[in-house]
Scaffold this motif. Structure first.
Motif, short mmCIF file in Angstrom:
data_model
loop_
_atom_site.label_atom_id
_atom_site.label_comp_id
_atom_site.label_asym_id
_atom_site.label_seq_id
_atom_site.Cartn_x
_atom_site.Cartn_y
_atom_site.Cartn_z
N GLY A 171 21.05 8.64 22.87
CA GLY A 171 22.40 8.21 23.11
C GLY A 171 22.39 7.44 24.09
N SER A 172 21.34 7.28 24.82
CA SER A 172 21.21 6.27 26.10
C SER A 172 21.47 5.11 26.11
N ARG A 173 22.31 4.27 26.88
CA ARG A 173 22.38 2.87 26.64
C ARG A 173 21.25 2.02 27.25
N ARG A 174 20.23 2.80 27.80
CA ARG A 174 19.14 2.35 28.26
C ARG A 174 18.47 1.47 27.06
N HIS A 175 17.85 0.41 27.34
CA HIS A 175 17.17 -0.50 26.08
C HIS A 175 15.73 -0.33 25.92
N GLU A 176 15.07 0.88 26.79
CA GLU A 176 13.66 0.93 26.37
C GLU A 176 13.70 2.17 25.18
N PRO A 177 12.54 1.64 24.63
CA PRO A 177 12.36 2.52 23.16
C PRO A 177 11.54 4.05 23.79
N VAL A 178 11.99 4.78 23.07
CA VAL A 178 11.60 6.31 23.23
C VAL A 178 11.02 6.68 21.78
N SER A 179 10.26 7.33 21.96
CA SER A 179 9.53 8.13 20.76
C SER A 179 9.21 9.53 20.86
N VAL A 180 8.82 10.40 19.78
CA VAL A 180 8.63 11.83 19.80
C VAL A 180 7.60 11.95 18.74
N LEU A 181 6.73 12.83 19.43
CA LEU A 181 5.58 13.26 18.29
C LEU A 181 5.68 14.77 17.99
N TRP A 182 5.45 15.29 16.87
CA TRP A 182 5.60 16.41 16.46
C TRP A 182 4.28 17.05 15.96
N LEU A 183 3.43 17.76 16.73
CA LEU A 183 2.11 18.23 16.46
C LEU A 183 1.96 19.61 15.93
N ASP A 184 1.50 19.91 14.52
CA ASP A 184 1.14 21.10 14.02
C ASP A 184 -0.10 21.06 13.69
N VAL A 185 -0.66 22.51 14.21
CA VAL A 185 -2.10 22.59 13.88
C VAL A 185 -2.50 23.13 12.57
N ASP A 186 -3.26 22.54 11.85
CA ASP A 186 -3.52 23.13 10.36
C ASP A 186 -4.23 24.42 10.64
N LYS A 187 -3.58 25.34 9.41
CA LYS A 187 -4.28 26.44 9.01
C LYS A 187 -4.76 27.29 10.25
N PHE A 188 -3.78 27.30 11.26
CA PHE A 188 -4.05 28.14 12.50
C PHE A 188 -4.21 29.53 12.25
N ARG A 189 -3.47 29.92 11.28
CA ARG A 189 -3.45 31.44 10.78
C ARG A 189 -4.81 31.89 10.58
N GLU A 190 -5.83 30.97 9.88
CA GLU A 190 -6.98 31.35 9.70
C GLU A 190 -7.83 31.47 10.77
N VAL A 191 -7.56 30.83 11.85
CA VAL A 191 -8.46 30.94 13.07
C VAL A 191 -8.01 32.28 13.61
N VAL A 192 -6.59 32.61 13.60
CA VAL A 192 -6.21 33.92 14.12
C VAL A 192 -7.06 35.30 13.56
N ASN A 193 -6.75 34.97 12.13
CA ASN A 193 -7.62 36.02 11.33
C ASN A 193 -9.16 36.27 11.53
N ALA A 194 -9.72 35.28 11.90
CA ALA A 194 -11.35 34.83 11.80
C ALA A 194 -11.72 35.34 13.39
N THR A 195 -10.98 35.23 14.21
CA THR A 195 -11.39 35.52 15.53
C THR A 195 -10.65 36.40 16.42
N GLY A 196 -9.41 36.68 15.91
CA GLY A 196 -8.65 37.77 16.72
C GLY A 196 -7.72 36.83 17.47
N ALA A 197 -6.55 37.48 17.85
CA ALA A 197 -5.28 37.10 18.79
C ALA A 197 -5.73 36.57 20.07
N GLU A 198 -6.71 37.28 20.48
CA GLU A 198 -6.91 37.06 22.25
C GLU A 198 -7.91 35.80 22.13
N VAL A 199 -8.91 35.24 21.21
CA VAL A 199 -9.55 34.27 21.15
C VAL A 199 -8.66 32.96 20.54
#
Length: 315
Positions: A171-199
Motif C-alpha cells: 500500500g506504499s505510495r512510493r513508485h519503486e517495484p517490490v517483489s517477494v519470493l517464496w521458497l519451499d525445499v522439495d521432499k525435505f521430509r525424506e532428508v529428515v527420515n534419511a539423515t535424522g533431525a540433527e543433520v
C-alpha cells in the motif's frame, strides 16, 4: 650388464611432495587466520598461532602438548564435552556447538567449536578443532529484541519480522517495484527420515547462509517455518525477481551438505510475486507467493512460477 639403480623422476617428485607436507602444514598453522588445533587423547598436539593468541598464549607459552582440560571452565564441562565428541564421532557426525572457554589469564569467552576426526575410519584417533570467538554474536542473540525478530535455528529473520518489513511496502505510495519470493525445499521430509533431525537442522542452517549470499544487503531473507523461506526484494520488479528466483533455484540444486559421513542434496521450488494494488495486505501478498510456489510444486518441483494478478491481466 650392470642393472640400473635409483628412483625414477616420478618417484622423486612424489618424495619431494611428501617432504613438503610438514613445511606447508607449519606455514598454514602459523599464518592462516584461523584458530585450529589437532588433539589426541585429550591433549593438544599441534596448535595454530591464532588459537594460541585466542587463549592468551604468545611467544613464551604454547598450548601444544597441554591437556585440553586447561581451556575449559571445569572438570565437569570438559568431561561432558569429551563424551559428546566420542558419541558424535562414533556416529559419523562432527560436533558444532558453542562452549564457554577460559583464557590463560582466567578470563572467559564463548567459542564456537567445530570438531571432526582427522580420519573417519579412526574416530577415536586424532581430531581437528576449529574455534571461533562468538562472544559478541552470542550477546546479541541473547537480547530480547534479537530473539523477537530472528529464527533461532538459522539466525535469519523470522516470519513476524518478515511480515513487518513487508507491511512497510504494501500500500506504499512510493513508485519503486517490490517483489517477494517464496521458497519451499522439495521432499525435505525424506532428508529428515534419511539423515535424522540433527543433520537436517545443520542442512537448513547452511542452506540459509547460502541463500543470504545470493541477495543484496538491502534484501531480507527469512525462515517462515520448517523448510519454507521468503525473500523480500525492494526496488525489484517481477522480471528481475524471476531471474533471482532462477539463480536461487539453481544454487539450491547445486548445494551439497557434507556433515561428517552424511551427504545430502535437495532441490527447491520458488514462487514469485510483485506487489500490486490488488494485493491489499500482507496476507494477500504471502498467499500469492505461496500459490505460485504451490504451482511450481505441482509442475514437478525444482522450478519457478510467477503469480499474475487477475486485476493486472484485466488492465
Amino acid at each position: 650388464m650392470q642393472a640400473q639403480t635409483g628412483s625414477s623422476p616420478a618417484a622423486d617428485d612424489i618424495a619431494k611432495a611428501e617432504d613438503a607436507i610438514p613445511t606447508r602444514m607449519h606455514a598454514l598453522l602459523e599464518r592462516a587466520p584461523m584458530s585450529i588445533a589437532f588433539t589426541r587423547d585429550q591433549h593438544f598436539q599441534v596448535v595454530s598461532e591464532h588459537l594460541n593468541h585466542l587463549f592468551g598464549h604468545g611467544d613464551h607459552t604454547d598450548l601444544s602438548g597441554q591437556p585440553t582440560r586447561v581451556v575449559h571452565v571445569s572438570d565437569g564441562a570438559h568431561s561432558a564435552l569429551m563424551e559428546r565428541l566420542q558419541a558424535s564421532f562414533a556416529a559419523g557426525r562432527p560436533v558444532d556447538e558453542e562452549i564457554e572457554y577460559v583464557r590463560a589469564d582466567g578470563g572467559r569467552f564463548w567459542g564456537r567449536l567445530q570438531a571432526t576426526p582427522v580420519r573417519w575410519d579412526a574416530p577415536a584417533g586424532e581430531a581437528m578443532w576449529i574455534i571461533e570467538d562468538v562472544t559478541a554474536a552470542r550477546q546479541l542473540r541473547m537480547q530480547p529484541t534479537w530473539i523477537g525478530k530472528h529464527d533461532p535455528l538459522t539466525e535469519l529473520a523470522n516470519r513476524a519480522e518478515f511480515e513487518r518489513r513487508l507491511a512497510e511496502h504494501v500500500g506504499s505510495r512510493r513508485h519503486e517495484p517490490v517483489s517477494v519470493l517464496w521458497l519451499d525445499v522439495d521432499k525435505f521430509r525424506e532428508v529428515v527420515n534419511a539423515t535424522g533431525a540433527e543433520v537436517a537442522e545443520h542442512f537448513l542452517y547452511h542452506l540459509s547462509q547460502m541463500l543470504i549470499t545470493k541477495v543484496r544487503a538491502s534484501d531480507i531473507v527469512a525462515r517462515l517455518e520448517d523448510d519454507r523461506f521468503a525473500i523480500l526484494l525492494p526496488d525489484c520488479d517481477q522480471h528481475y525477481a524471476q531471474i533471482i528466483a532462477e539463480k536461487m533455484r539453481a544454487s539450491v540444486a547445486g548445494f551439497r551438505l557434507r556433515w561428517g559421513l552424511h551427504r545430502t542434496r535437495v532441490k527447491a521450488c520458488l514462487g514469485v510475486v510483485q506487489l500490486h494494488p490488488s494485493l491489499e495486505n500482507v496476507d494477500a501478498v504471502m498467499g500469492a507467493a505461496a500459490q505460485a510456489c504451490a504451482e511450481a510444486k505441482a509442475a514437478g518441483g525444482d522450478t519457478v512460477r510467477v503469480f499474475v494478478s487477475t486485476a493486472v491481466m484485466e488492465v
